[in-house]
Design a protein around this motif. Structure first.
Motif, short mmCIF file in Angstrom:
data_model
loop_
_atom_site.label_atom_id
_atom_site.label_comp_id
_atom_site.label_asym_id
_atom_site.label_seq_id
_atom_site.Cartn_x
_atom_site.Cartn_y
_atom_site.Cartn_z
N LEU A 38 51.46 24.35 14.92
CA LEU A 38 52.39 24.51 13.79
C LEU A 38 53.83 24.59 14.28
O LEU A 38 54.75 24.04 13.66
CB LEU A 38 52.03 25.79 13.01
CG LEU A 38 50.71 25.77 12.24
CD1 LEU A 38 50.43 27.15 11.66
CD2 LEU A 38 50.76 24.74 11.13
N LEU A 39 54.04 25.26 15.40
CA LEU A 39 55.37 25.40 15.96
C LEU A 39 55.91 24.04 16.43
O LEU A 39 57.07 23.70 16.16
CB LEU A 39 55.33 26.39 17.12
CG LEU A 39 56.66 27.05 17.55
CD1 LEU A 39 57.34 27.73 16.37
CD2 LEU A 39 56.40 28.05 18.66
N VAL A 82 51.96 40.51 -4.85
CA VAL A 82 51.78 39.70 -3.64
C VAL A 82 51.14 40.59 -2.57
O VAL A 82 51.65 41.67 -2.26
CB VAL A 82 53.12 39.16 -3.12
CG1 VAL A 82 52.88 38.27 -1.89
CG2 VAL A 82 53.85 38.38 -4.21
N GLY A 83 50.02 40.12 -2.02
CA GLY A 83 49.33 40.87 -0.98
C GLY A 83 50.17 41.02 0.27
O GLY A 83 51.09 40.23 0.52
N PRO A 84 49.89 42.01 1.11
CA PRO A 84 50.67 42.27 2.32
C PRO A 84 50.44 41.20 3.38
O PRO A 84 49.48 40.43 3.30
CB PRO A 84 50.15 43.62 2.79
CG PRO A 84 48.76 43.69 2.25
CD PRO A 84 48.80 42.99 0.93
N PRO A 85 51.31 41.13 4.40
CA PRO A 85 51.16 40.12 5.46
C PRO A 85 49.80 40.16 6.12
O PRO A 85 49.22 39.12 6.42
CB PRO A 85 52.27 40.50 6.46
CG PRO A 85 53.27 41.23 5.65
CD PRO A 85 52.50 41.97 4.59
N SER A 86 49.25 41.34 6.35
CA SER A 86 47.96 41.47 7.02
C SER A 86 46.83 40.90 6.19
O SER A 86 45.75 40.65 6.68
CB SER A 86 47.67 42.94 7.33
OG SER A 86 47.69 43.71 6.14
N ASP A 87 47.11 40.69 4.90
CA ASP A 87 46.09 40.14 4.01
C ASP A 87 46.02 38.62 4.11
O ASP A 87 45.16 37.99 3.53
CB ASP A 87 46.41 40.55 2.57
CG ASP A 87 45.25 40.31 1.64
OD1 ASP A 87 45.46 39.68 0.58
OD2 ASP A 87 44.13 40.72 1.96
N ALA A 88 46.97 38.01 4.85
CA ALA A 88 47.03 36.56 4.95
C ALA A 88 46.56 36.10 6.32
O ALA A 88 47.22 36.35 7.32
CB ALA A 88 48.45 36.08 4.71
N PRO A 89 45.44 35.45 6.42
CA PRO A 89 44.94 34.99 7.72
C PRO A 89 45.78 33.86 8.26
O PRO A 89 46.39 33.11 7.51
CB PRO A 89 43.52 34.50 7.38
CG PRO A 89 43.58 34.11 5.95
CD PRO A 89 44.55 35.06 5.32
N PRO A 90 45.83 33.69 9.59
CA PRO A 90 46.57 32.59 10.19
C PRO A 90 46.05 31.25 9.69
O PRO A 90 44.86 31.09 9.44
CB PRO A 90 46.30 32.76 11.69
CG PRO A 90 45.97 34.20 11.86
CD PRO A 90 45.23 34.58 10.61
N THR A 91 46.94 30.28 9.53
CA THR A 91 46.56 28.96 9.05
C THR A 91 46.73 27.96 10.18
O THR A 91 47.83 27.53 10.47
CB THR A 91 47.43 28.55 7.86
OG1 THR A 91 48.80 28.60 8.26
CG2 THR A 91 47.24 29.48 6.68
N GLY A 92 45.65 27.63 10.87
CA GLY A 92 45.73 26.64 11.95
C GLY A 92 46.23 27.24 13.25
O GLY A 92 46.44 28.44 13.39
N ASP A 93 46.42 26.38 14.23
CA ASP A 93 46.87 26.77 15.55
C ASP A 93 48.38 27.01 15.54
O ASP A 93 49.15 26.09 15.25
CB ASP A 93 46.52 25.66 16.54
CG ASP A 93 47.04 25.95 17.93
OD1 ASP A 93 47.22 27.14 18.25
OD2 ASP A 93 47.29 24.99 18.67
N PRO A 94 48.85 28.24 15.84
CA PRO A 94 50.28 28.54 15.80
C PRO A 94 51.10 27.61 16.69
O PRO A 94 52.21 27.21 16.33
CB PRO A 94 50.35 29.99 16.29
CG PRO A 94 49.01 30.55 15.97
CD PRO A 94 48.05 29.43 16.15
N GLU A 95 50.56 27.27 17.87
CA GLU A 95 51.28 26.38 18.79
C GLU A 95 51.49 25.01 18.14
O GLU A 95 52.59 24.45 18.20
CB GLU A 95 50.49 26.22 20.08
CG GLU A 95 51.14 25.32 21.12
CD GLU A 95 52.05 26.07 22.07
OE1 GLU A 95 52.64 25.44 22.94
OE2 GLU A 95 52.16 27.31 21.93
#
Length: 285
Positions: free
Chosen positions: A247-248, A232-245
Motif C-alpha cells: 500500500l505504501l 464511527v468505530g475506533p481505529p482498533s475496530d478496523a483491520p488492516p487492508t492488504g500488505d502495508p508495504e
C-alpha cells in the motif's frame, strides 16, 4: 393519555433554583414521572421553541408558563432567568433530549453556578446514548463530538483531528448533509465500521451499519429524513487492508512520503511515524 401523578406531594413548593430537565427525543411517552413533576411545579420553563415544548406540556397536562431561551438569547434575557432562579424554581428544556448536549444552556448553567444558584439535573432521553446502544459498536469508550462542520475543509480537519482517538466517535447529523459526511469518512477511514441511527424512538426508527462508502451509496438512493446520530468505530475496530508495504509503495507513486504515510496509516491503523520512516527509505531507493 396523561402521565400518572408522581407519589410526591405536588402541593409542596419546589425549592428555588435552576432545573435542567431532559425531554423525549421523539416518543412523548419517554418523559419521566419526575420530569413531569418538576415541570408542573416550576414557575417558568425556559425553552428553545414554545410551540415544540407546548405540545409536550399539553400531552403531560402541564400549564406552567414558558419563556423562550435559545442560542440567540441576549445577556439581558439570561440575567432575567438567573434573577428568577434566585427566588423561584425555573426549568430549562431543549426541543428534544437532554439540555446542553448540542443545545443552548451552557452559559446559563455556568453563570447560575458562579452566582451560587442551585442547579439540579433531571436525567432522561439523549439521542447520542440511544444511538450508541443500538449501533453495536465498542461502547467502553466513546467521544461525543457534536455536529460536523458544513464546509468540506473544516469537516475534514475535524475528522483528521479525531482520527487517532481510540474510542467510538459520535456525531449529530442532518439528512441533507449525511451523504457528504459519510463520503468524507470513507475517504479517511475506509475500513472502519460506521452506524447511522435515525428517527430514534419513533415509528420508523432505523439503525444501519456497514462501511462508510456502502452507507453513502445507500443514502444516495434513499434520502434520509429526521434527526441522525452518526457513529464511527475506533481505529482498533478496523483491520488492516492488504500488505502495508504494498500500500505504501502504491501511494508513493502518486504523492509525497508524508501524505503516503498518512493515507496508509488511516487505512491500516498503523503508526504514521513508522510508516513515514519507511516511506522515506523507499523514496530514496
Amino acid at each position: 393519555m396523561k402521565t400518572p401523578e408522581p407519589e410526591s406531594a405536588l402541593s409542596e413548593p419546589l425549592e428555588a433554583g435552576l432545573y435542567i430537565v431532559a425531554t423525549p427525543i421523539g416518543n412523548l411517552g419517554d418523559i419521566t414521572v419526575r420530569a413531569v413533576d418538576i415541570l408542573r411545579r416550576c414557575e417558568v420553563i425556559a425553552c428553545e421553541d414554545t410551540r415544540v415544548t407546548g405540545k409536550l406540556l399539553k400531552h403531560c397536562g402541564v400549564s406552567t408558563r414558558m419563556q423562550r431561551y435559545d442560542d440567540h438569547a441576549s445577556d439581558k434575557q439570561r440575567a432575567m432567568l438567573l434573577d428568577m432562579a434566585r427566588s423561584r424554581p425555573v426549568a430549562l428544556v431543549s426541543d428534544a433530549g437532554t439540555p446542553l448536549v448540542s443545545d443552548p444552556g451552557y452559559r446559563l448553567v455556568r453563570e447560575a453556578r458562579e452566582a451560587g444558584i442551585s442547579v439540579t439535573s433531571i436525567p432522561g432521553a439523549c439521542a447520542a446514548i440511544a444511538g450508541l446502544t443500538l449501533a453495536g459498536l465498542p461502547n467502553d469508550r466513546f467521544l461525543f463530538a457534536g455536529f460536523l462542520p458544513v464546509k468540506e475543509k473544516a469537516r475534514c480537519d475535524v475528522l483528521n483531528e479525531l482520527g487517532g482517538v481510540d474510542a467510538t466517535l459520535i456525531f449529530y447529523e442532518t439528512g441533507p448533509r449525511l451523504e457528504r459526511s459519510l463520503r468524507a469518512i470513507a475517504e479517511l477511514w475506509p475500513e472502519r465500521e460506521v452506524a447511522v441511527a435515525r428517527e430514534l424512538t419513533k415509528l420508523h426508527e432505523e439503525c444501519r451499519t456497514g462501511r462508510a462508502q456502502e452507507l453513502a451509496e445507500w443514502y444516495a438512493e434513499h434520502s434520509p429524513k429526521g434527526e441522525i446520530v452518526l457513529l464511527v468505530g475506533p481505529p482498533s475496530d478496523a483491520p488492516p487492508t492488504g500488505d502495508p508495504e504494498a500500500l505504501l509503495r502504491e501511494a508513493l507513486s502518486e504523492m509525497s512520503a508524508s501524505k503516503a504515510a498518512g493515507k496508509v496509516a488511516k487505512a491500516t491503523g498503523m503508526d504514521r511515524q513508522t510508516l513515514y520512516a519507511r516511506a522515506v527509505e523507499l523514496k530514496s531507493q
